[in-house]
Design a protein around this motif. Structure first.
Motif, PDB file in Angstrom:
ATOM      1  N   CYS A 187      -0.670  -0.103 -10.187  1.00  9.83           N
ATOM      2  CA  CYS A 187      -1.599   0.281  -9.131  1.00  9.83           C
ATOM      3  C   CYS A 187      -2.627   1.185  -9.784  1.00  9.83           C
ATOM      4  O   CYS A 187      -2.295   1.931 -10.714  1.00  9.83           O
ATOM      5  CB  CYS A 187      -0.842   1.049  -8.043  1.00  9.83           C
ATOM      6  N   GLY A 240      -3.604   3.753  -8.699  1.00 14.23           N
ATOM      7  CA  GLY A 240      -3.101   5.108  -8.468  1.00 14.23           C
ATOM      8  C   GLY A 240      -2.234   5.624  -9.608  1.00 14.23           C
ATOM      9  O   GLY A 240      -1.937   6.810  -9.692  1.00 14.23           O
ATOM     10  N   LYS A 241      -1.806   4.726 -10.495  1.00 14.38           N
ATOM     11  CA  LYS A 241      -0.995   5.144 -11.642  1.00 14.38           C
ATOM     12  C   LYS A 241      -1.872   5.718 -12.757  1.00 14.38           C
ATOM     13  O   LYS A 241      -1.371   6.378 -13.668  1.00 14.38           O
ATOM     14  CB  LYS A 241      -0.200   3.920 -12.143  1.00 14.38           C
ATOM     15  N   PHE A 244      -0.620  -0.765  -2.429  1.00 18.21           N
ATOM     16  CA  PHE A 244       0.232   0.401  -2.201  1.00 18.21           C
ATOM     17  C   PHE A 244      -0.464   1.400  -1.270  1.00 18.21           C
ATOM     18  O   PHE A 244      -0.423   2.605  -1.479  1.00 18.21           O
ATOM     19  CB  PHE A 244       0.596   1.062  -3.529  1.00 18.21           C
ATOM     20  N   LYS A 300      -6.765   7.429  -4.387  1.00 15.60           N
ATOM     21  CA  LYS A 300      -6.388   8.535  -5.279  1.00 15.60           C
ATOM     22  C   LYS A 300      -7.018   8.330  -6.658  1.00 15.60           C
ATOM     23  O   LYS A 300      -7.475   9.280  -7.296  1.00 15.60           O
ATOM     24  CB  LYS A 300      -4.873   8.625  -5.396  1.00 15.60           C
ATOM     25  N   PRO A 355       0.933 -12.565 -17.871  1.00 17.94           N
ATOM     26  CA  PRO A 355       2.293 -12.127 -17.541  1.00 17.94           C
ATOM     27  C   PRO A 355       2.604 -12.375 -16.067  1.00 17.94           C
ATOM     28  O   PRO A 355       3.770 -12.457 -15.686  1.00 17.94           O
ATOM     29  CB  PRO A 355       2.277 -10.630 -17.849  1.00 17.94           C
ATOM     30  N   ARG A 356       1.569 -12.510 -15.258  1.00 15.47           N
ATOM     31  CA  ARG A 356       1.802 -12.775 -13.834  1.00 15.47           C
ATOM     32  C   ARG A 356       2.573 -14.072 -13.648  1.00 15.47           C
ATOM     33  O   ARG A 356       3.331 -14.228 -12.730  1.00 15.47           O
ATOM     34  CB  ARG A 356       0.488 -12.840 -13.075  1.00 15.47           C
ATOM     35  N   HIS A 401      -0.850  -8.001   3.882  1.00 14.99           N
ATOM     36  CA  HIS A 401      -1.502  -7.967   2.563  1.00 14.99           C
ATOM     37  C   HIS A 401      -1.618  -9.355   1.940  1.00 14.99           C
ATOM     38  O   HIS A 401      -1.256  -9.580   0.784  1.00 14.99           O
ATOM     39  CB  HIS A 401      -0.759  -7.039   1.594  1.00 14.99           C
ATOM     40  N   ARG A 455      -4.560 -18.290   1.927  1.00  9.16           N
ATOM     41  CA  ARG A 455      -4.671 -18.869   0.590  1.00  9.16           C
ATOM     42  C   ARG A 455      -3.273 -18.986  -0.018  1.00  9.16           C
ATOM     43  O   ARG A 455      -2.547 -18.012  -0.103  1.00  9.16           O
ATOM     44  CB  ARG A 455      -5.535 -17.977  -0.302  1.00  9.16           C
ATOM     45  N   ALA A 491       1.760  12.879  -2.220  1.00  8.20           N
ATOM     46  CA  ALA A 491       0.989  11.759  -2.770  1.00  8.20           C
ATOM     47  C   ALA A 491       1.594  10.406  -2.419  1.00  8.20           C
ATOM     48  O   ALA A 491       0.881   9.424  -2.294  1.00  8.20           O
ATOM     49  CB  ALA A 491       0.893  11.889  -4.290  1.00  8.20           C
ATOM     50  N   PRO A 522       2.575   7.135  -0.907  1.00 11.34           N
ATOM     51  CA  PRO A 522       2.124   6.452   0.313  1.00 11.34           C
ATOM     52  C   PRO A 522       3.285   6.058   1.221  1.00 11.34           C
ATOM     53  O   PRO A 522       3.060   5.681   2.371  1.00 11.34           O
ATOM     54  CB  PRO A 522       1.414   5.203  -0.213  1.00 11.34           C
ATOM     55  N   TYR A 523       4.507   6.118   0.720  1.00  8.98           N
ATOM     56  CA  TYR A 523       5.650   5.659   1.519  1.00  8.98           C
ATOM     57  C   TYR A 523       6.618   6.791   1.876  1.00  8.98           C
ATOM     58  O   TYR A 523       7.687   6.553   2.397  1.00  8.98           O
ATOM     59  CB  TYR A 523       6.401   4.562   0.754  1.00  8.98           C
ATOM     60  N   HIS A 538       8.401   1.984  -4.241  1.00 15.62           N
ATOM     61  CA  HIS A 538       7.636   0.746  -4.365  1.00 15.62           C
ATOM     62  C   HIS A 538       7.063   0.543  -5.766  1.00 15.62           C
ATOM     63  O   HIS A 538       6.548  -0.508  -6.074  1.00 15.62           O
ATOM     64  CB  HIS A 538       6.497   0.722  -3.342  1.00 15.62           C
ATOM     65  N   GLY A 539       7.108   1.613  -6.574  1.00  9.48           N
ATOM     66  CA  GLY A 539       6.701   1.464  -7.962  1.00  9.48           C
ATOM     67  C   GLY A 539       5.208   1.485  -8.206  1.00  9.48           C
ATOM     68  O   GLY A 539       4.732   0.859  -9.142  1.00  9.48           O
ATOM     69  N   CYS A 540       4.441   2.199  -7.396  1.00 12.38           N
ATOM     70  CA  CYS A 540       2.999   2.226  -7.639  1.00 12.38           C
ATOM     71  C   CYS A 540       2.638   3.235  -8.728  1.00 12.38           C
ATOM     72  O   CYS A 540       1.632   3.084  -9.404  1.00 12.38           O
ATOM     73  CB  CYS A 540       2.223   2.535  -6.361  1.00 12.38           C
ATOM     74  N   GLY A 541       3.447   4.298  -8.855  1.00  7.67           N
ATOM     75  CA  GLY A 541       3.186   5.265  -9.918  1.00  7.67           C
ATOM     76  C   GLY A 541       2.211   6.365  -9.544  1.00  7.67           C
ATOM     77  O   GLY A 541       1.845   7.187 -10.381  1.00  7.67           O
ATOM     78  N   THR A 542       1.805   6.394  -8.286  1.00  7.66           N
ATOM     79  CA  THR A 542       0.863   7.432  -7.875  1.00  7.66           C
ATOM     80  C   THR A 542       1.447   8.832  -8.110  1.00  7.66           C
ATOM     81  O   THR A 542       0.763   9.730  -8.605  1.00  7.66           O
ATOM     82  CB  THR A 542       0.494   7.250  -6.385  1.00  7.66           C
TER      83      THR A 542
END
Lengths: 158, 1011
Positions: A42, A44-45, A74, A80, B522-523, B869, B879, B953, B955-956, B975-979
């Motif tokens: 993200c 945000g990381k 996210f 952020k 990698p996706r 989303h 899509r 910070a 979001p969840y 969720h693993g966003c890393g914020t």
């Protein structure tokens, strides 16, 4: 300056910008090879430290590419990231480097064209600005044997 | 007692044919833990798709898309692959079929053959050049990524076996091999036997057989293909020179009345020719002139019309509307095409260097025989007959059909049908014991903690995709000089099973503990390579994938040198960072197996009933008061099936099913979670009460809206109706229909316009359907159809022919010269240009039916896309995740989609998609646990100062300050966003898999050459 090829780092979020880059690929859209992508889950990381490390290491431009406003996978990571980009710009300004070398960009996963166009525009802009002054400073500094900068040492910019 | 036991259905499923359709069905079944035997008469699987060059609309290489599936099929645990095998007979009935499988001699031991190619190399004198442009040797592999990865000896060469034995270093040649018959029991059978392409050796009026420069579409694809006879170079077969002018002639052998012709439309040739023309100009230069001679351009699939428009406007492909009279070979070998100009009716002759005949599908003698042996009904064109509302069921219960054996169709439609067939086969054949062989045996993970980094780098050339642009050798040589790199080599097609095995053995032999793959995204491919590491005893997170294809060669194709440098840069970044990659363990949660279905139309109800019958609990949400959706307004299908009755029976079954909870007048308001553990907020009933439900998967079947544009006096004059209105009038007021003297229909109203560029797909068949019904009620009525291209694809063409025979007059109009509708006196008149008569006509009409098609429910899909989303197309339809291979999956895992929410389609297609969505959902829910991956934030308690920044910070709202006074993050909920990691001022939080040192190392890898 004519053969100046800027080195540009693009931090791309997995769900939008990185997917848009893949989309640009499958559509065979051409953009300058100067842009090198680092994938993050993200936007945000992306830490201010990483932005500053890139500039300190000699990158001529850095941008963070995240999802569209309000569309972050996210929820709010992109907002952020945008805030941190503003902060990093201020830090650059304080040390006498053009703040325009760091930008925040937003796009959706389907915007392959936008990804290519952004890479094109940002590269052109940085090309116009010339090399990152850090590199010139370092070139002078290296002559001073007491001040050899170890490239791997972490920045204390924040 | 023995009889008692026999009533229990056998759970194994037989799939006949391992082209893309059979592969897909087998893989869906295997994912849902069903045991599958997949047979193919050929010695290597892949069917027709493996021989194509590229696929529309992305123009990706077919093999690149297909080969990972092939190699996976070979490796999948529940799939037993039998090549060179045919189904010779089936006894018994549904649940307990006894099938006789005839296995042809291969003369090569599959377990010993290493596919080294010595046999092929040593006998070039036996290489033959066939009209299929395939090289055939006494031993043969059809393409480089063949599965099984082994040669086979053609029986006619078996007299040379002794010599072959001498050259084979693996000792794999069997001097004695015989046809064998095995009898096996199956609960259900899926026929995916395919069709063949019409490839006449002689068609004298088109100079086919007289000039080698007259090719079929497939032969042309072989020339373009990197694995083809010219290695992907575009040259003219007669003199080896590059052609300057290439013509395509459409409908060769299809839509015809000659002896060799069939009456139906082959459905795929228009898109195939457009693709071939685009690829020709894209790859070999804009100076090659490409001309397509056609009768109607039939680009009715999702966004296909946009592809056609791109061919016209961006690529400058020339389209000429005429079925050419002949191709004549000139004195100098040039090909002359005589054709009539549509605008003035004059005969013209033009010269071309190559002519490609777009020849379509034919039922093969083999599939016809197969059908007869199995006792299933075939239609008059010898394709398998399937029902209007049971589109993948043959006439014999328990035997299902998919792909081109059912009717001519393209890859996405085949994939959807295959999943649908898999869905029904699962229902028929009972469940596999969940404990049986669930876990694939992998060696224990090697502990690499104490080892210094030992890095292996494998760079794919991906055929031309990578190797055609950058200097892969130079890249690999550069990488080899980097510290800690022990292996740096070219991997060919890295995703092929051979390359995977090579990587696996390199890991073992050299004791590698970090791997870098230079390949594609990698996706799409990360899991594949992770599995390879795991099989070699390494933790799957010790790999880094560099996306050279999407980020370098596809986008910098014109800058070879700079692209090569960039590839080096990217690989250096990866080599620098992979050493910091650490082993991780995936987080696991229990799977919620309930399904949320959004939308109560035909698609939603079909999917719900299918899942409920398999024991899943379904919550069906409909925003309207009643179930039924758009199809509830329809009466009859083109084939004459009673849609109204079908919808009513679906509604009854849905409402009375004990495992389906129906919530009408309900909307979705919020959503969170992950596949296997979703939580969705609803507002239900007239009072809009809020309620939250938990579910494991979601199917969207929210439909589309019938279009009613304010055009041609619709809504102003009572005689102007839509085809949908007309459908009802014909059923309810036959007397009115009988009184009409004249009926005019206008096609493409509100579709294929600048505002709504896509084709609505169903309007041509609706028009034909209504013409036939009007004709039956009122044989004297004059019927005019004003159209742009008639798009009655496949067997629908037969109905269009019937409509013409009935006397309906079809008149073409151009987009810029639309028919003029006026009220003159009290009469409704339509004025239009008739090109054949060369004059303007004015017709008084009693009924004007506008073919208005569908549009997306833009507001509805916008809201749902925001909540879930999901991504949408420009015209507001959802899509799909991958237009070819994942046509019912959405980009968010755990979401599938069916029906007109994806784009306009018929009821029959919607039912197929609903069954496919059910199959994909069952595959997802077949496991009892959800794997959350390893990405999650982790707190270093010693560094945490409890500053609360992470708490604010996230979001969840996952982090909290625990009893010990430090931040705690539940990894299973993260969720693993890393914020939080980026915000933490003490750097006490790391995001697993994206640790700070990994990112820093990537930066250093790029920037160190500057210092």
């Amino acid at each position: 300056m004519e053969d100046f090829e800027p080195v540009i780092v693009a931090f791309c979020c997995h769900y939008c910008a990185y997917t848009a880059a893949d989309m640009a690929g499958s559509l065979r859209l051409c953009y300058p090879p100067n842009v090198k992508i680092i994938r993050v889950p993200c936007s945000g990381k992306v830490d201010t430290i990483h932005l500053m490390q890139a500039i300190k290491g000699g990158a001529d431009g850095v941008y963070v590419a995240g999802c569209l406003e309000g569309d972050c996978h996210f929820k709010s990571g992109n907002a952020k990231a945008a805030r941190r980009v503003v902060y990093a710009k201020r830090l650059l300004n304080d040390v006498g480097i053009e703040p325009e070398r760091i930008e925040m960009i937003m796009m959706s996963a389907g915007m392959g064209e936008r990804f290519a166009a952004t890479a094109e525009e940002f590269t052109a802009k940085i090309r116009g600005m010339g090399p990152n002054p850090v590199k010139l400073m370092r070139a002078t500094a290296i002559r001073d044997p007491h001040n050899v900068s170890p490239a791997h040492k972490e920045s204390a910019a924040v | 007692m023995a009889t008692e036991k026999q009533t229990e259905p056998c759970s194994d499923i037989l799939v006949v044919g391992a082209g893309i359709g059979g592969l897909k069905a087998a893989m869906d079944l295997s994912e849902a833990s069903r045991r599958v035997v997949l047979i193919d008469k050929a010695f290597s699987i892949g069917g027709l798709m493996a021989r194509l060059d590229r696929t529309f609309p992305t123009n990706n290489c077919d093999l690149c898309t297909l080969s990972p599936q092939l190699s996976e099929t070979g490796r999948r645990q529940h799939i037993e692959l039998m090549s060179g095998t045919q189904l010779s007979a089936v006894q018994g009935e549904v649940g307990r079929f006894s099938a006789s499988l005839t296995i042809a001699p291969r003369f090569i031991d599959l377990n010993l053959c290493t596919a080294c190619g010595e046999c092929y190399k040593r006998f070039p004198q036996w290489v033959r050049f066939t009209p299929g442009l395939d090289h055939r040797a006494p031993t043969c592999m059809r393409y480089p990524q063949a599965t099984p990865y082994a040669f086979s000896v053609y029986p006619e060469a078996s007299c040379h076996k002794d010599e072959l034995v001498r050259v084979c270093p693996a000792g794999a040649i069997l001097t004695e091999d015989r046809e064998r018959v095995e009898t096996r029991l199956f609960g259900a059978i899926i026929l995916a036997a395919g069709a063949e392409l019409f490839a006449p050796a002689h068609l004298d009026y088109l100079s086919r057989g007289l000039s080698v420069d007259v090719l079929t579409g497939l032969e042309y694809e072989r020339i373009l293909s990197a694995s083809g006879p010219t290695h992907g170079e575009l040259i003219r077969p007669s003199d080896g020179k590059p052609p300057q002018r290439i013509a395509w002639i459409q409908c060769v052998g299809s839509r015809g009345i000659n002896t060799a012709d069939v009456s139906y439309c082959s459905s795929v040739c228009c898109m195939a020719a457009i693709k071939e023309a685009i690829v020709t100009r894209e790859r070999f230069g804009n100076d090659i002139e490409t001309t397509i001679f056609y009768m109607d351009i039939r680009t009715g699939g999702k966004d296909y019309e946009l592809y056609y428009q791109r061919a016209l406007k961006e690529y400058g492909v020339r389209f000429v509307r005429c079925r050419p009279h002949s191709v004549v070979v000139g004195d100098a070998g040039q090909l002359q095409i005589a054709y009539l100009r549509e605008e003035n009716g004059r005969l013209e002759t033009e010269r071309f260097d190559m002519v490609v005949l777009s020849s379509g599908f034919r039922a093969s003698q083999e599939t016809e025989d197969l059908g007869r042996r199995l006792g299933i009904e075939l239609n008059r064109h010898h394709f398998a007959e399937a029902g209007g509302f049971s589109p993948v069921s043959t006439s014999r219960p328990g035997i299902y059909v998919c792909g081109t054996f059912e009717s001519p169709k393209d890859i996405p439609e085949t994939i959807v049908q295959s999943s649908a067939a898999a869905c029904l086969a699962m229902e028929t054949a009972g469940r596999l014991d969940p404990g049986a062989g669930q876990v694939e045996a992998v060696p224990p993970e090697r502990d690499v903690a104490g080892e210094p980094p030992r890095i292996g780098v494998f760079v794919c050339d991906c055929g031309f995709n990578i190797g055609g642009v950058i200097d892969v050798e130079a890249v690999v040589a550069h990488v080899a000089t980097l510290p800690e790199v022990l292996v740096s080599e070219i991997a060919g097609h890295g995703c092929s099973s051979a390359a995977m095995e090579r990587i696996e053995s390199a890991i073992r032999e050299k004791g590698l503990n970090r791997i870098v793959i230079g390949g594609c995204s990698p996706r799409t491919r990360e899991t594949l390579f992770q599995n390879t590491l795991r099989k070699a005893g390494l933790n799957k997170y010790l790999v880094e994938i560099v996306n050279i294809r999407d980020q370098v060669t596809w986008v910098h194709a014109h800058l070879a040198d700079q692209a090569t440098e960039k590839a080096k840069d990217l690989l250096r970044m990866a080599v620098g960072s992979v050493r910091y990659r650490r082993p991780h363990t995936d987080l696991v949660l229990p799977m919620n197996k309930d399904v949320l279905v959004v939308g109560g139309g035909v698609s939603g109800m079909t999917a719900a009933l299918s899942l409920a019958s398999q024991g899943f609990k379904v919550i069906l949400v409909e925003r309207m008061r009643e179930l039924g959706g758009l199809a509830g307004q329809l009466r009859k299908s083109l084939e004459g099936d009673d849609i109204g009755a079908h919808v009513r029976s679906l509604v009854d079954s849905t409402l009375s099913h004990k495992r389906i909870e129906v919530l009408t007048q309900t909307i979705i308001v919020d959503h969170s979670g992950m596949p296997g553990a979703f939580s969705t907020g609803l507002q239900a009933g007239p009072r809009m009460l809020y309620r939250q439900i938990r579910h494991g998967a979601t199917i969207l079947a929210t439909g589309a809206l019938p279009l009613r544009p304010a055009e041609h006096l619709l809504g102003e004059h009572g005689a102007v109706v839509t085809q949908l209105d007309l459908d009802g009038i014909i059923e309810d007021h036959p007397d009115r229909v009988a009184s009409w003297n004249t009926v005019v229909m206008i096609q493409c109203v509100g579709s294929r316009t600048p505002e709504n560029p896509n084709c609505s797909k169903i309007c041509c068949q609706s028009a034909v359907k209504n013409i036939l019904r009007i004709g039956r009620l009122n044989p004297d009525a004059r019927i005019f159809v004003l159209y742009r291209d008639m798009r009655t694809t496949g067997f629908q063409e037969d109905y269009a022919i019937e409509a013409r025979k009935m006397g309906a007059v079809f008149v073409r109009y151009e987009e810029n010269a639309k028919p003029d509708v006026r009220i003159v006196g009290d009469k409704l008149t339509v004025a239009f240009e008739d090109r054949i008569l060369g004059r303007r006509l004015q017709v008084e009409t009693d009924c004007l039916a506008l073919s208005t098609g569908f549009v997306a429910d833009d507001e509805g899909t916008e809201d749902l896309a925001a909540i879930f989303h999901l991504s949408r197309t420009a015209d507001g339809f959802f899509r799909e995740d991958h237009v070819k291979l994942r046509p019912v999956e959405l980009s968010v895992p755990g979401f599938t989609v069916a029906g007109t929410a994806l784009g306009p389609k018929s009821v029959r297609e919607s039912i197929t998609q609903a069954l496919a969505a059910s199959a994909r959902t069952q595959a997802l829910l077949s496991r009892d646990t959800i794997n959350l991956g390893a990405v999650a934030a982790r707190v270093d308690r010693k560094r945490c100062a409890a500053c609360l920044l992470c708490v604010r910070a996230c979001p969840y709202h996952i982090p909290f300050i625990n009893a010990d006074g430090v931040s705690e993050i539940d990894a299973t909920r993260c969720h693993g966003c890393g914020t939080c990691a980026a915000e933490c001022p003490a750097k006490a939080i790391e995001l697993v898999q994206f640790e700070d040192d990994v990112i820093t190392a990537q930066l250093n890898g790029l920037l160190e050459r500057l210092n």
